[in-house]
Design a protein around this motif. Sequence first.
Motif, mmCIF file in Angstrom:
data_model
loop_
_atom_site.group_PDB
_atom_site.id
_atom_site.type_symbol
_atom_site.label_atom_id
_atom_site.label_comp_id
_atom_site.label_asym_id
_atom_site.label_seq_id
_atom_site.Cartn_x
_atom_site.Cartn_y
_atom_site.Cartn_z
ATOM 1 N N LYS A 14 0.817 -1.219 0.000
ATOM 2 C CA LYS A 14 0.000 0.000 0.000
ATOM 3 C C LYS A 14 0.850 1.268 0.000
ATOM 4 C CE LYS A 14 -4.361 -1.598 1.976
ATOM 5 N NZ LYS A 14 -5.396 -1.384 3.014
ATOM 6 N N ARG A 15 2.063 1.173 0.547
ATOM 7 C CA ARG A 15 2.936 2.352 0.569
ATOM 8 C C ARG A 15 3.294 2.824 -0.827
ATOM 9 N NH1 ARG A 15 6.409 0.117 4.503
ATOM 10 N NH2 ARG A 15 8.211 0.363 3.154
ATOM 11 N N GLU A 16 3.217 1.927 -1.797
ATOM 12 C CA GLU A 16 3.539 2.296 -3.172
ATOM 13 C C GLU A 16 2.531 3.278 -3.745
ATOM 14 O OE1 GLU A 16 3.838 -1.304 -5.384
ATOM 15 O OE2 GLU A 16 5.596 -2.056 -4.301
ATOM 16 N N GLN A 17 1.365 3.409 -3.102
ATOM 17 C CA GLN A 17 0.337 4.338 -3.575
ATOM 18 C C GLN A 17 0.588 5.762 -3.102
ATOM 19 O OE1 GLN A 17 -3.664 2.835 -2.709
ATOM 20 N NE2 GLN A 17 -2.855 0.752 -2.573
ATOM 21 N N LEU A 18 1.517 5.943 -2.190
ATOM 22 C CA LEU A 18 1.805 7.270 -1.652
ATOM 23 C C LEU A 18 2.627 8.105 -2.631
ATOM 24 C CD1 LEU A 18 2.799 6.318 2.019
ATOM 25 C CD2 LEU A 18 0.668 7.407 1.291
ATOM 26 N N THR A 19 2.461 9.409 -2.542
ATOM 27 C CA THR A 19 3.315 10.293 -3.309
ATOM 28 C C THR A 19 4.724 10.228 -2.728
ATOM 29 O OG1 THR A 19 2.877 12.201 -1.864
ATOM 30 C CG2 THR A 19 1.372 11.855 -3.727
ATOM 31 N N GLU A 20 5.686 10.708 -3.464
ATOM 32 C CA GLU A 20 7.072 10.630 -3.004
ATOM 33 C C GLU A 20 7.256 11.342 -1.664
ATOM 34 O OE1 GLU A 20 11.579 11.906 -4.493
ATOM 35 O OE2 GLU A 20 9.880 11.966 -5.883
ATOM 36 N N GLU A 21 6.659 12.510 -1.524
ATOM 37 C CA GLU A 21 6.789 13.286 -0.286
ATOM 38 C C GLU A 21 6.112 12.572 0.887
ATOM 39 O OE1 GLU A 21 5.495 17.656 1.557
ATOM 40 O OE2 GLU A 21 5.202 17.202 -0.583
ATOM 41 N N ASN A 22 4.899 12.077 0.650
ATOM 42 C CA ASN A 22 4.167 11.397 1.714
ATOM 43 C C ASN A 22 4.835 10.077 2.098
ATOM 44 O OD1 ASN A 22 2.281 13.416 1.860
ATOM 45 N ND2 ASN A 22 0.720 12.338 0.679
ATOM 46 N N GLU A 50 -3.125 1.444 10.239
ATOM 47 C CA GLU A 50 -4.168 2.454 10.423
ATOM 48 C C GLU A 50 -3.679 3.828 9.988
ATOM 49 O OE1 GLU A 50 -5.436 2.370 14.457
ATOM 50 O OE2 GLU A 50 -6.215 0.320 14.360
ATOM 51 N N MET A 51 -2.442 4.155 10.351
ATOM 52 C CA MET A 51 -1.863 5.441 9.962
ATOM 53 C C MET A 51 -1.730 5.542 8.451
ATOM 54 S SD MET A 51 1.100 5.774 12.914
ATOM 55 C CE MET A 51 1.800 7.239 12.158
ATOM 56 N N LEU A 52 -1.318 4.446 7.822
ATOM 57 C CA LEU A 52 -1.148 4.440 6.366
ATOM 58 C C LEU A 52 -2.489 4.614 5.663
ATOM 59 C CD1 LEU A 52 0.489 4.075 3.801
ATOM 60 C CD2 LEU A 52 0.370 1.590 4.138
ATOM 61 N N GLU A 53 -3.503 3.895 6.114
ATOM 62 C CA GLU A 53 -4.825 4.007 5.491
ATOM 63 C C GLU A 53 -5.393 5.409 5.674
ATOM 64 O OE1 GLU A 53 -6.927 0.822 7.352
ATOM 65 O OE2 GLU A 53 -6.253 -0.679 5.882
ATOM 66 N N LEU A 56 -3.581 7.623 3.224
ATOM 67 C CA LEU A 56 -4.050 7.410 1.852
ATOM 68 C C LEU A 56 -5.395 8.092 1.613
ATOM 69 C CD1 LEU A 56 -3.074 3.652 1.357
ATOM 70 C CD2 LEU A 56 -2.134 5.607 0.106
ATOM 71 N N GLU A 57 -6.258 8.056 2.599
ATOM 72 C CA GLU A 57 -7.549 8.737 2.472
ATOM 73 C C GLU A 57 -7.349 10.244 2.357
ATOM 74 O OE1 GLU A 57 -9.884 7.609 5.808
ATOM 75 O OE2 GLU A 57 -10.100 5.511 5.180
ATOM 76 N N GLY A 58 -6.447 10.765 3.200
ATOM 77 C CA GLY A 58 -6.166 12.196 3.146
ATOM 78 C C GLY A 58 -5.511 12.591 1.843
ATOM 79 N N GLN A 59 -4.646 11.739 1.318
ATOM 80 C CA GLN A 59 -3.973 12.015 0.052
ATOM 81 C C GLN A 59 -4.977 12.130 -1.093
ATOM 82 O OE1 GLN A 59 -0.023 10.070 -1.063
ATOM 83 N NE2 GLN A 59 -1.367 9.032 -2.519
ATOM 84 N N GLN A 60 -6.014 11.304 -1.057
ATOM 85 C CA GLN A 60 -7.058 11.379 -2.084
ATOM 86 C C GLN A 60 -7.791 12.721 -2.042
ATOM 87 O OE1 GLN A 60 -9.540 7.954 -1.436
ATOM 88 N NE2 GLN A 60 -8.169 6.566 -2.536
ATOM 89 N N ASP A 61 -7.805 13.339 -0.871
ATOM 90 C CA ASP A 61 -8.448 14.657 -0.724
ATOM 91 C C ASP A 61 -7.458 15.798 -0.936
ATOM 92 O OD1 ASP A 61 -10.855 13.422 -0.117
ATOM 93 O OD2 ASP A 61 -10.424 13.359 2.033
ATOM 94 N N GLY A 62 -6.268 15.448 -1.389
ATOM 95 C CA GLY A 62 -5.268 16.466 -1.688
ATOM 96 C C GLY A 62 -4.443 16.927 -0.500
ATOM 97 N N LYS A 63 -4.486 16.189 0.611
ATOM 98 C CA LYS A 63 -3.743 16.579 1.796
ATOM 99 C C LYS A 63 -2.369 15.890 1.823
ATOM 100 C CE LYS A 63 -7.855 17.261 4.693
ATOM 101 N NZ LYS A 63 -8.559 16.834 5.932
ATOM 102 N N SER A 64 -1.423 16.557 2.440
ATOM 103 C CA SER A 64 -0.082 15.981 2.590
ATOM 104 C C SER A 64 0.028 15.339 3.963
ATOM 105 C CB SER A 64 0.987 17.068 2.444
ATOM 106 O OG SER A 64 0.917 17.991 3.523
#
Length: 227
Positions: A14-22, A50-53, A56-64
């Motif tokens: 799942k970490r592969e779905q994160l942006t480079e910064e995140n 739990e932290m990763l999920e 990922l939810e926040g990243q979908q909303d454009g949050k870092s």
Amino acid sequence: MVTTKELIQENNEKREQLTEENERYYSNMLVYIRSKFLLSERATEELLMEMLEHLLEGQQDGKSAEEIYGRDPRAYADEVIAQMPKEKKKNQLLFGIQVVVGVLGWMVLTRGAILGIMSFFQPVDERLFLVSTTALLLTVLLIVITGLVSLMKVVSKTAFEKKKSTWKVTLVGGVFGVLVFGLFMGIAFFLKDRGPAIEFPWLASLLAGFVLLLVSQWIARKNESTY
């Protein structure tokens, strides 16, 4: 029930779905939290998932990650760690036994391999001196435990450094490498051929080593099943 190893594997995927910064932000926290080896491994991996999920939810909303967990990831991680349960005494004991059996297995296996190779070229002394062997085993165990603790401290201290100081890890490894060599030479010189001796053929040493390593793996699975 999902095992701890499966949680770790799922986390890696799942970490592969994160942006480079995140991913950099989260990975630093992951390394830092995992370096606290007295914490419950199961609880640690569940928390990290739990932290990763959540990230990922926040990243979908454009949050870092910084917007979600703050600009001081170490402080946030310390707050989380303070609320986490410690590893059960039973699991700590099983882990200690696993380490001892594993180290002994590798020592016996290595002895068998070395003597086996040498026996093709010259006669070898297959006697095992109990005092010398016990001293060697205790020394190796002490070094392994001390080395792991020291390495975890270095990893924890450098987890959030923007420019990773790999030289610190290398320095720790180098120091313990020299220490191991020095202690081995000391034992070989001062405790050579001490104590009662038993015949322990190289082939028996190989087989015993394999069995001990299998037992070590069995203990590891037994330990995981107790969560």
